[in-house]
Structures are given as structure tokens and as C-alpha cells.
Enzyme design. Structure first.
Site, PDB file in Angstrom:
ATOM      1  CB  THR A 108      -3.090  17.754   4.882  1.00 52.16           C
ATOM      2  OG1 THR A 108      -3.152  16.408   5.397  1.00 52.16           O
ATOM      3  CG2 THR A 108      -2.601  17.716   3.446  1.00 52.16           C
ATOM      4  CG  ASP A 203       7.913  10.613  19.056  1.00 48.99           C
ATOM      5  OD1 ASP A 203       7.782   9.510  18.492  1.00 48.99           O
ATOM      6  OD2 ASP A 203       8.063  11.679  18.436  1.00 48.99           O
TER       7      ASP A 203
END
Length: 209
Positions: A108, A203
């Protein structure tokens, strides 16, 4: 409507180019994010109030200026926001640090709050909310909601790269919060990433994939 400012200082822009490059390694990425954060903190703190202080220099007495009023809290949105904290502490070492944890539902794209830990006097502090990316604006809006719920009122949102969609969403949800960014990029892609952006800041800061 709060202030929206792109901090286009040459050093900030130069360092932003370094971390945008896909070949920038984890160590360099982390170091340069800190450097950009320090440079941005200089401008973000520009309107902090001053008060008079009587001091004595080696040459005699004088009335000098010192910071007055609200103390500062830096509140990173976990986890990528952590990468900006030390850079701001370089300039404002007495600031306290709170944390707000958000994760994004990959289907979502909606953010969910999972962790909030703040200084007890957060309602009395000038707050710098930090997150490298302002993409959809969802995490920023929810973080500011969480802070307002706990009495905070004096807030600035500081990011490295922003998308027009995120800026618009944040301004509409919280028109009282100033936004500072090092770059306003082109758009969001269908996955909610900023284009051209710099990829996933978390990351790249922490070497995870």
C-alpha cells in the site's frame, strides 16, 4: 503555509552529487550524508533566537550574544534518519535526540508507526525532524502527527532529497512545519521512489539490501 527552502549552497550540491552516484560505497555514503547534514544545520538553525549576555574579554566587559529560548531536539525517522543525526550534533552538540520508527507497507506504500521514544520535555524544544528522503510524505506526516500528539509544536523537517508529491502532501497536512531540502527532484515512480533520487537511503547507509 510553512517555509519551503532548497539549500543550494555549492558544497551541499557537490556532496549531494557524490551520494547520488550509484558507485558511492557505504562508508563514503555515510560520511557524506553526515557532512551534508552539518552544512544544512547551519541554515536550518539560522532563525534560532539570541539573548544578551554580559561577559569579560581580555580587553574588558561587553554585552555579547548567546542562544536563547527553546532547546533543540533532533528526531530522526528510523532507520535512514539516523544517518543525519551526527552531522547536526557536530553543530549543536547539546541537542537531545528522540526516535520515531516507521515502516512502509510495500503493497500500500502506507507508513506504520512502531516505535516512539522522545525527550520528556519535547513540548518545550525546537525540533528538527530528519529523514534523507521526502518521497510520498507519508512517514513525515505520521512522524509529525506523533510529535504533535505528545505536545510538540515548534518543528522543522529536514531532508536531503524531496519529490514534489511529498512536499505538497506534507504542506497540506502540516502547513505550520517548515521544510528544508538539499534538492527538489522530478517525480515519484510507481514504487514510491524519488526519481532521479539516490535509491534506498537506508540500504545505502547501512549496507543492507
Amino acid at each position: 503555509m510553512g517555509k519551503f527552502q532548497v539549500l543550494d549552497h555549492p558544497l551541499i550540491q557537490h556532496k549531494l552529487t557524490i551520494i547520488r552516484n550509484k558507485n558511492c560505497g557505504t562508508r563514503s555514503f555515510r560520511e557524506v550524508v553526515n557532512e551534508i547534514s552539518t552544512l544544512m544545520a547551519y541554515d536550518v538553525s539560522r532563525d534560532m533566537p539570541l539573548q544578551d549576555k554580559q561577559i569579560e574579554t581580555p580587553m574588558g566587559k561587553m554585552t555579547a550574544k548567546e542562544l536563547a529560548g527553546k532547546k533543540v531536539a533532533i528526531v530522526p525517522i528510523l532507520r535512514a534518519g539516523i544517518g543525519m543525526v551526527d552531522g547536526i550534533l557536530e553543530l549543536i552538540p547539546a541537542a537531545k535526540v528522540g526516535h520515531i520508527g516507521m515502516y512502509r507497507d510495500e503493497k500500500t506504500l502506507q507508513p506504520h508507526e512502531y516505535f516512539v521514544k522522545l525527550p520528556s520535555d519535547i513540548d518545550q524544544r525546537q525540533i528538527f525532524i530528519v529523514d534523507p528522503m521526502l518521497a510520498t510524505g507519508g512517514s513525515a506526516i505520521m512522524a509529525i502527527d506523533a510529535l504533535k500528539k505528545r505536545g510538540a509544536s515548534n518543528m522543522k523537517f529536514v531532508c536531503l532529497v524531496s519529490a514534489p508529491e511529498g512536499v505538497k502532501a506534507l504542506q497540506e497536512a502540516h502547513p505550520d512545519v517548515d521544510i528544508y531540502t538539499a534538492a527538489l527532484d522530478d517525480h515519484l515512480n510507481e514504487d514510491g521512489y524519488i526519481v532521479p533520487g539516490l535509491g534506498d537511503a537506508g540500504d545505502r547507509l547501512f549496507g543492507t539490501k
